[in-house]
Design a protein around this motif. Structure first.
Motif, PDB file in Angstrom:
ATOM      1  N   GLU A  46       0.836  -1.200   0.000  1.00 47.99           N
ATOM      2  CA  GLU A  46       0.000   0.000   0.000  1.00 47.99           C
ATOM      3  C   GLU A  46       0.869   1.247   0.000  1.00 47.99           C
ATOM      4  O   GLU A  46       1.850   1.354   0.752  1.00 47.99           O
ATOM      5  N   ILE A  47       0.505   2.207  -0.848  1.00 45.28           N
ATOM      6  CA  ILE A  47       1.253   3.458  -0.974  1.00 45.28           C
ATOM      7  C   ILE A  47       0.264   4.610  -1.095  1.00 45.28           C
ATOM      8  O   ILE A  47      -0.949   4.416  -1.214  1.00 45.28           O
ATOM      9  N   GLU A  48       0.785   5.816  -1.081  1.00 51.61           N
ATOM     10  CA  GLU A  48      -0.011   7.012  -1.365  1.00 51.61           C
ATOM     11  C   GLU A  48       0.534   7.691  -2.610  1.00 51.61           C
ATOM     12  O   GLU A  48       1.762   7.697  -2.840  1.00 51.61           O
ATOM     13  N   LEU A  49      -0.355   8.247  -3.407  1.00 49.97           N
ATOM     14  CA  LEU A  49       0.043   9.052  -4.549  1.00 49.97           C
ATOM     15  C   LEU A  49      -0.180  10.526  -4.229  1.00 49.97           C
ATOM     16  O   LEU A  49      -1.254  10.915  -3.748  1.00 49.97           O
ATOM     17  N   TRP A  50       0.849  11.314  -4.476  1.00 53.11           N
ATOM     18  CA  TRP A  50       0.780  12.761  -4.300  1.00 53.11           C
ATOM     19  C   TRP A  50       1.108  13.426  -5.640  1.00 53.11           C
ATOM     20  O   TRP A  50       1.779  12.833  -6.482  1.00 53.11           O
TER      21      TRP A  50
END
Length: 581
Positions: free
Chosen positions: A519-523
């Motif tokens: 799981e990651i975040e996109l910015w």
């Protein structure tokens, strides 16, 4: 009449260049168009065909216009014959309905004031009721590329006039998909602005609350130039509203439907392959993709012809139909008479309005800073097949278009790779009525493969540890102008390790043969800040390409492989947030 060396596909930009260099003149171009129209008579494109008698007054007006100040000076365009051109009959595809307007429709007036030359009035599915192009007493309009196939409708002649080189652009209308389906079937761009963005004064209503004037063109840039000229509030149009289109921008995410689209007709397999190829192009754009349940879109679409909105068509045309026996094309009359069904009473209308309002709210929440992509059509038919089964074939053509205006969306059809030889395949990009800049920005990226200077201002960045929301280094992101986009996962090809730093940080390492989805975040970060931000990243971390679960790649935090030799493998957690504190 002498023939000039005029390109088969007309471009506004190229015509303007040729006029400036004196290689061509508007009069010579129009004379060639008249010749071409005569040669293409069997395509049934026109109701009022091009002629010098019609065109000459507009050529004469060019002498009073400065080409440098008139953005469409000398550009030939065609008009669907449910849109008024002063002193020329408007038929709406029905001879008995014909009237001669004394003034132009607002859209036509603005184009002529910008120097554009109307060359004729085009054929259509009668009363703009149909998506096939065969429902006209003036003849079935043939597909520009494969004459045995349908042209699409109802703006059939308008699309084929551009595809056959008889106009640089054309006006159509769109209530259920008539400005997009013919574009897709004839390898054109078809832009449907938001409701009210272009005035509909001077348009024979189909469903006045849903009707839009649209443009067909050979390029997105041509369509957007027409939009700049036509767009704007008209105080004499009850449906007009002030909607300014912003500069092109790339959406934060692309939406696709979870369920596989339905493909139909004799070329269903070819359309399926074309859609699969289009998906690969979409994934290569490096924009996050989210899959949504689109069942409510189909439910909303059914309200148009299987609900009380068909009564709106009857309210405008019912008195004419009942007093003009046998004047209306048989299948058109069958469809319109459905609007007289007593089941569509006031209560049914309000029930539908309330139901639709819920669908609208859901659509606009999903489409906030996002664009939905669907096939424009799930297939096509031969004209013979449509004659044999006119209702069902037409219904299928609206499968992915009917919901659009009911939900107050904007849309643009763009050509993708052909499904087969001379069998075009189109995609439609949808968003909310205030997001026209997102569909045009994404369309430009899809068609041209590069982000223009207007849109290439930010980059997506994948983060997996202390730079995520709520962690100590989030401030580094916000200090460099980054904005959170969404939470997602990598492809199942990665190992995550815990680095022995203070504070502890994760490292993402790509595995050659097996791995885990992390799981990651996109910015989204301004490109101008990326270099300064990168200098803050300590070894063994760095920036590289990260593959997402949908197959696309974005820039993100990665770790050098040697760090795994002395670090704890924490891949089992599925992400930094899930580790015990």
């Amino acid at each position: 009449m002498q023939t000039i060396n005029l390109p088969q596909m007309l471009s506004i930009l190229e015509l303007k260049k040729s006029y400036q260099s004196k290689k061509l003149s508007p009069e010579a171009v129009c004379k060639t168009i008249i010749q071409r129209a005569e040669a293409d008579k069997e395509f049934n494109i026109w109701i009022t065909p091009p002629s010098m008698e019609l065109i000459q007054p507009y050529l004469d007006q060019l002498h009073d216009l400065d080409p440098g100040q008139a953005p469409l000076w000398g550009i030939p365009f065609a008009i669907k014959d449910n849109i008024d051109l002063a002193d020329v009959p408007t038929t709406a595809g029905c001879a008995e309905f014909t009237f001669i307007p004394t003034e132009h429709a607002t859209t036509v007036k603005r184009l002529i004031e910008a120097g554009a030359i109307p060359v004729g009035k085009t054929n259509l599915d009668q009363f703009a009721t149909g998506l096939v192009g065969t429902r006209s007493p003036y003849g079935e309009t043939k597909n520009a590329l494969s004459p045995d196939l349908i042209s699409g409708g109802s703006s059939s002649g308008s699309a084929v006039s551009v595809a056959r080189g008889l106009a640089a652009f054309s006006l159509g209308t769109d209530t259920a998909g008539s400005g997009r389906v013919p574009a897709a079937l004839n390898r054109l761009v078809g832009f449907k602005p938001s409701l009210g963005a272009w005035p509909i004064k001077g348009v024979v209503p189909a469903c006045a609350s849903l009707d839009c004037v649209t443009v067909f063109a050979n390029s997105l840039s041509d369509a957007m130039l027409v939009d700049e000229v036509v767009r704007g509030f008209d105080e004499n149009d009850a449906w007009s509203r002030q909607l300014k289109r912003q500069k092109n921008a790339i959406p934060e995410k692309v939406l696709l439907l979870k369920d596989q689209p339905e493909f139909f007709g004799p070329f269903a397999a070819e359309y399926q392959q074309a859609w699969d190829a289009a998906l690969q192009r979409i994934r290569s754009l490096s924009i996050p993709i989210e899959y949504i349940d689109g069942s409510y879109l189909l439910e909303a679409a059914s309200i148009l012809y299987e609900g009380p909105w068909v009564a709106e068509r009857w309210s405008d045309l019912g008195s004419f139909i009942t007093s003009n026996h046998q004047a209306v094309f048989p299948v058109t009359e069958t469809v319109l008479r459905n609007g007289a069904n007593p089941v569509y009473d006031a209560a049914a209308v309000f029930n539908a309005i309330h139901k639709l309002q819920g669908f609208k709210q859901k659509a606009h929440q999903q489409l906030k800073n996002a664009v939905l992509i669907m096939p424009t059509s799930g297939g096509t038919w031969t004209r013979e097949q449509v004659r044999e089964n006119p209702i069902e074939t037409n219904r299928k053509m609206g499968l992915y278009t009917n919901h659009c205006n009911l939900l107050d969306l904007c849309a643009v059809d763009v050509p993708s790779n052909d499904a087969a030889f001379n069998l075009p395949f189109g995609l439609t990009l949808f968003s909310g009525y205030e997001n026209e800049h997102l569909i045009s920005g994404l369309a430009d990226l899809f068609l041209n493969g590069t982000r223009s200077s207007k849109t290439n201002t930010t980059t997506l960045l994948a983060v997996c540890g202390l730079h995520m929301r709520g962690y100590p280094l989030e401030k580094q992101m916000t200090d460099h102008g980054a904005k959170f986009v969404c939470q997602t996962k990598t492809a199942a090809k990665y190992k995550m390790i815990r680095l022995s730093s203070l504070p502890a940080k994760p490292g993402l390492i790509r595995e050659n043969n097996s791995g885990t989805a992390i799981e990651i975040e996109l910015w989204k970060m301004p490109l101008s800040e990326l270099g300064a931000f990168a200098t803050l990243i300590p070894s063994p971390l760095g920036l590289g390409k990260v593959e997402l679960e949908d197959g696309s790649e974005v820039l993100g935090f990665v770790c050098e492989g040697f760090a795994a030799l002395e670090a704890e493998d924490i891949s089992y957690s599925g992400g930094w947030r899930y580790l015990p504190s």
